[in-house]
Design an enzyme around this catalytic site. Sequence first.
Site, PDB file in Angstrom:
ATOM      1  N   ALA A  13      18.840 -41.894 -36.424  1.00  0.00           N
ATOM      2  CA  ALA A  13      17.977 -40.895 -37.106  1.00  0.00           C
ATOM      3  C   ALA A  13      19.027 -39.727 -37.458  1.00  0.00           C
ATOM      4  CB  ALA A  13      17.177 -40.506 -36.105  1.00  0.00           C
ATOM      5  N   ALA A  16      19.521 -37.182 -34.905  1.00  0.00           N
ATOM      6  CA  ALA A  16      20.569 -37.762 -33.861  1.00  0.00           C
ATOM      7  C   ALA A  16      21.614 -37.534 -34.158  1.00  0.00           C
ATOM      8  CB  ALA A  16      20.100 -39.117 -33.571  1.00  0.00           C
ATOM      9  N   TYR A  59      17.649 -52.672 -30.644  1.00  0.00           N
ATOM     10  CA  TYR A  59      17.228 -51.698 -29.594  1.00  0.00           C
ATOM     11  C   TYR A  59      17.294 -52.418 -28.367  1.00  0.00           C
ATOM     12  CZ  TYR A  59      15.354 -48.938 -33.457  1.00  0.00           C
ATOM     13  OH  TYR A  59      15.263 -48.459 -34.629  1.00  0.00           O
ATOM     14  N   LEU A  75      13.126 -42.261 -32.361  1.00  0.00           N
ATOM     15  CA  LEU A  75      12.283 -42.979 -33.426  1.00  0.00           C
ATOM     16  C   LEU A  75      11.234 -42.312 -33.801  1.00  0.00           C
ATOM     17  CD1 LEU A  75      12.669 -46.190 -31.148  1.00  0.00           C
ATOM     18  CD2 LEU A  75      13.821 -45.611 -33.113  1.00  0.00           C
ATOM     19  N   HIS A  80       7.451 -44.117 -29.769  1.00  0.00           N
ATOM     20  CA  HIS A  80       7.946 -43.408 -28.422  1.00  0.00           C
ATOM     21  C   HIS A  80       7.462 -43.746 -27.223  1.00  0.00           C
ATOM     22  CE1 HIS A  80       8.912 -39.511 -30.784  1.00  0.00           C
ATOM     23  NE2 HIS A  80       9.634 -40.352 -31.370  1.00  0.00           N
ATOM     24  N   LYS A  98      10.256 -35.239 -28.882  1.00  0.00           N
ATOM     25  CA  LYS A  98       8.738 -34.636 -29.244  1.00  0.00           C
ATOM     26  C   LYS A  98       8.062 -35.260 -30.195  1.00  0.00           C
ATOM     27  CE  LYS A  98      10.085 -31.888 -32.155  1.00  0.00           C
ATOM     28  NZ  LYS A  98       9.512 -31.790 -33.455  1.00  0.00           N
ATOM     29  N   ARG A 166       7.073 -37.219 -41.248  1.00  0.00           N
ATOM     30  CA  ARG A 166       6.266 -36.181 -41.036  1.00  0.00           C
ATOM     31  C   ARG A 166       4.959 -36.207 -41.751  1.00  0.00           C
ATOM     32  NH1 ARG A 166      11.263 -34.772 -40.803  1.00  0.00           N
ATOM     33  NH2 ARG A 166      11.966 -33.181 -39.038  1.00  0.00           N
ATOM     34  N   ASP A 178       4.498 -32.362 -34.932  1.00  0.00           N
ATOM     35  CA  ASP A 178       5.923 -32.120 -35.254  1.00  0.00           C
ATOM     36  C   ASP A 178       6.380 -30.672 -34.514  1.00  0.00           C
ATOM     37  OD1 ASP A 178       8.512 -32.792 -36.408  1.00  0.00           O
ATOM     38  OD2 ASP A 178       8.015 -31.315 -37.806  1.00  0.00           O
TER      39      ASP A 178
END
Length: 325
Positions: A13, A16, A59, A75, A80, A98, A166, A178
């Site tokens: 991501a 990340a 993964y 992710l 999650h 989160k 989002r 978010d």
Amino acid sequence: MMKSLRWGILGAANFAEKHMGPAIHAAKGAELVALATSSPEKAAGFQAFAPGIQVHDGYDALLADPAIDAVYIPLPNHMHVEWSLKAMAAGKHVLCEKPMTLAEAEFDQLIAARDAAGVLAAEAYMIVHHPQFIRARELVQGGAIGTLVHVDAAFSFFNDDARNIRNQPAAGGGGLRDIGVYTFGSARFVSGEEPLAVPYAKLRFDNDVDIFAQVAADFPSFSYAAMVSIRMFPRQEITFHGDKGVLRLTCPYNANVFDAAVLTMTTDGQTVTTERWPGVNQYVLQVENFCQSVQTGAAYPCPLEFSRGTQKMIDMVFAAGGRPA
């Protein structure tokens, strides 16, 4: 000397690559050793700051790697719970972005899996590791502004890109999940109280994701108001208003990215106290606290039980707005 915790990241991501990957790489007691992605182009961004990182093409392959002690999961929201459970089943400690779940009840299986595996599992809720919030909690709960009467919070930014997760309902998108986690969780953290009721929530939706929320809530000893939006000009702040003073955080959530981390407190006689934290990286502090908890057994500042409380409040807001989570 205690062995460093060896980390892997599930998915390349952008967040990340830009924030959490470098934070793991820089944190004391941590070593970034692996990344799971099938994209060589995305892997290159991580290899730029962690040249020796091993790249797994899936993964499951990363979770099967015995060299990895802990995983960070950035992710999409709807993935999650699934991958946190798989990581714990593989014996890995878990730090998951989160919101860790899409509904409060989903925390039951996460907590049970954590306890069964004997690992540390937590939501990546970085703000409680920042000294501005630790200081705000000390001041408010210590009576520096007298009795807390009211809290108001705001967090907004503009994103109408339909390709962004989002804005995708199937991925668990929307503003409350978010960034509502910050406006709600920060009030809970500083005050130490839980909401009793959400008597008012005005929600606006676009493509079935919430893009604006105006919220009023009742806590045991204070009233609460918040605004959250992913369709407004960027703004963030939180104010704790007591009968003897007012405490403000003007960059509470993206410290030193949106603006400088500054706490201002005004008390009797218009005495103004200002505290600043230039250069503090809350993502690094989060990783270091996580590693310390694993290595020493020290209490982690943001356990699953705390994150569950924030998700419960999000669920309450959705229900008050006529749209169950």
